[in-house]
Design a protein around this motif. Structure first.
Motif, PDB file in Angstrom:
ATOM      1  N   GLU A   1       4.095  -6.856  -9.567  1.00 27.21           N
ATOM      2  CA  GLU A   1       4.707  -6.088  -8.686  1.00 27.21           C
ATOM      3  C   GLU A   1       4.480  -4.810  -8.445  1.00 27.21           C
ATOM      4  O   GLU A   1       4.158  -4.314  -9.653  1.00 27.21           O
ATOM      5  N   VAL A   2       4.662  -3.984  -7.598  1.00 24.29           N
ATOM      6  CA  VAL A   2       4.451  -2.572  -7.412  1.00 24.29           C
ATOM      7  C   VAL A   2       5.779  -1.919  -8.114  1.00 24.29           C
ATOM      8  O   VAL A   2       6.922  -2.291  -7.647  1.00 24.29           O
ATOM      9  N   ASN A   3       5.536  -1.151  -8.485  1.00 25.67           N
ATOM     10  CA  ASN A   3       6.426   0.109  -9.122  1.00 25.67           C
ATOM     11  C   ASN A   3       6.184   1.376  -9.382  1.00 25.67           C
ATOM     12  O   ASN A   3       4.651   1.503  -9.512  1.00 25.67           O
ATOM     13  N   GLU A   4       6.625   2.529  -9.394  1.00 27.06           N
ATOM     14  CA  GLU A   4       6.287   3.775  -9.335  1.00 27.06           C
ATOM     15  C   GLU A   4       5.433   4.154 -10.506  1.00 27.06           C
ATOM     16  O   GLU A   4       4.239   4.704 -10.181  1.00 27.06           O
TER      17      GLU A   4
ATOM     18  N   ARG B   1       3.342   1.874 -12.397  1.00 29.47           N
ATOM     19  CA  ARG B   1       2.078   1.328 -12.222  1.00 29.47           C
ATOM     20  C   ARG B   1       1.184   2.138 -11.134  1.00 29.47           C
ATOM     21  O   ARG B   1       0.048   2.139 -11.322  1.00 29.47           O
ATOM     22  N   GLN B   2       1.873   2.591 -10.019  1.00 29.23           N
ATOM     23  CA  GLN B   2       1.177   2.988  -8.831  1.00 29.23           C
ATOM     24  C   GLN B   2       0.481   4.259  -9.255  1.00 29.23           C
ATOM     25  O   GLN B   2      -0.624   4.863  -8.716  1.00 29.23           O
TER      26      GLN B   2
ATOM     27  N   PHE C   1      -3.233  -1.097  -6.616  1.00 26.22           N
ATOM     28  CA  PHE C   1      -3.024  -2.474  -6.235  1.00 26.22           C
ATOM     29  C   PHE C   1      -3.984  -2.657  -4.942  1.00 26.22           C
ATOM     30  O   PHE C   1      -4.337  -1.792  -4.283  1.00 26.22           O
TER      31      PHE C   1
ATOM     32  N   LYS D   1      -4.760  -4.348  -1.407  1.00 25.03           N
ATOM     33  CA  LYS D   1      -4.018  -4.194  -0.298  1.00 25.03           C
ATOM     34  C   LYS D   1      -3.243  -5.576   0.150  1.00 25.03           C
ATOM     35  O   LYS D   1      -2.067  -5.742   0.590  1.00 25.03           O
TER      36      LYS D   1
ATOM     37  N   ASN E   1       8.540  -6.301 -14.258  1.00 27.50           N
ATOM     38  CA  ASN E   1       9.352  -5.815 -13.093  1.00 27.50           C
ATOM     39  C   ASN E   1      10.849  -6.053 -13.378  1.00 27.50           C
ATOM     40  O   ASN E   1      11.685  -5.444 -12.927  1.00 27.50           O
TER      41      ASN E   1
ATOM     42  N   SER F   1       9.730  -9.382  -4.279  1.00 27.45           N
ATOM     43  CA  SER F   1       8.491  -8.237  -4.118  1.00 27.45           C
ATOM     44  C   SER F   1       7.412  -8.986  -3.925  1.00 27.45           C
ATOM     45  O   SER F   1       7.085 -10.242  -4.251  1.00 27.45           O
TER      46      SER F   1
ATOM     47  N   LEU G   1      -4.056  -6.093 -10.017  1.00 27.61           N
ATOM     48  CA  LEU G   1      -4.076  -4.521 -10.351  1.00 27.61           C
ATOM     49  C   LEU G   1      -5.393  -4.293 -10.946  1.00 27.61           C
ATOM     50  O   LEU G   1      -6.225  -4.915 -11.708  1.00 27.61           O
TER      51      LEU G   1
ATOM     52  N   LYS H   1      -8.049   2.973 -10.665  1.00 25.04           N
ATOM     53  CA  LYS H   1      -8.005   3.726  -9.545  1.00 25.04           C
ATOM     54  C   LYS H   1      -9.275   3.711  -8.743  1.00 25.04           C
ATOM     55  O   LYS H   1      -9.386   3.477  -7.615  1.00 25.04           O
TER      56      LYS H   1
END
Length: 265
Positions: free
Chosen positions: A104-107, A109-110, A115, A117, A154, A219, A224, A227
């Motif tokens: 799941e997305v969290n700050e 990891r971002q 991630f 799309k 998460n 979520s 993942l 970059k």
């Protein structure tokens, strides 16, 4: 459709010995146009990525990656299993190319990773307690209680933040293997998990658990990647869109998770 994976996993040990740590390398000299992609996953997540009674790595995320592999002829996906807590470090140090573990997305990891799309299911987090527990019915009932979770998950991120912001006073304990036993014996009061993991634990491990309260989070789940690996990410998205249109992902969700968790995208 591309041929299936080169070898069926017979055990986690065999798999670990067979997997390469090179990133996006050519499969062989004779098939240099096919890139090998190392997919990091775990073996302890019920119904998602686990070793079955025959020693085979399987589950929702695993079988979805295999379906994507069939779609993308320019790639060959190979699994590398490890503890969940090692997945992000392995991705950061280029030992694997993709993480497939209900991410799941969290700050945090971002900031470090990419991630894809296109989500591939919705991940419902809920409170899980022993089936005989009558005191805990909502998150506020966790005040002063002991909560077991997996570090860096998460679930851990959520409950750590809630605990701090709402002065819950809960004690958060980190574990990867014996949460079922901790709940059964009363060493902890609750964990944060999913209905499908709870059902699996009750069926196969006599976990004696139940889900209580409303969902804490719903979520979207993604793969993942590093970059810079945008091309691979785009290709995975293309495959996912096709698999959704064909109904494959809904079928896998119903088979492994007990319901169609693709709704709500």
């Amino acid at each position: 459709m591309k041929k299936a994976l080169l070898a069926t996993l017979v055990s986690a040990v065999t798999l670990l010995g067979a997997c390469s740590s090179n990133v996006a390398q050519s499969k062989s000299a004779g098939e240099s146009d096919v890139q090998k992609i190392i997919v990091g996953t775990g073996t302890q997540f019920p119904n998602v990525c686990f070793i079955d009674e025959n020693g085979k790595l399987t589950g929702y995320d695993v079988e979805l990656v295999r379906a994507i592999d069939e779609k993308l002829e320019e790639y060959e996906f190979e699994f590398k299993t490890m503890d969940f807590t090692n997945l992000l470090l392995s991705l950061e140090t280029n030992k694997i190319d993709v993480v497939a573990h209900q991410m799941e997305v969290n700050e945090e990891r971002q900031e470090k990773f990419l991630f894809n799309k296109e989500p591939y299911n919705v991940f419902p987090l809920q409170i899980v307690v022993n089936e005989n527990n009558k005191d805990i019915k909502s998150i506020d009932d966790l005040a002063g209680k002991k909560i077991a979770t997996t570090a860096t998950s998460n679930s851990a991120v959520f409950i750590e933040k809630y605990n701090k912001e709402h002065n819950l006073g809960a004690e958060i304990l980190y574990s990867t293997t014996d949460i079922n036993n901790q709940l059964r014996t009363g060493r902890v009061d609750a964990t944060i998990s999913t209905p499908f993991a709870t059902d699996f634990n009750n069926k196969y491990a006599d976990a004696q658990q139940k889900v209580v309260g409303e969902p804490l989070l719903n979520s979207n789940v993604f793969f993942l990647l590093q970059k810079e690996n945008t091309t691979l990410s785009d290709h995975i998205d293309e495959a996912l869109i096709e698999l959704k249109e064909e109904g494959v992902i809904s079928t896998l969700s119903e088979e492994w998770l007990g319901a169609d968790y693709t709704v709500g995208f």
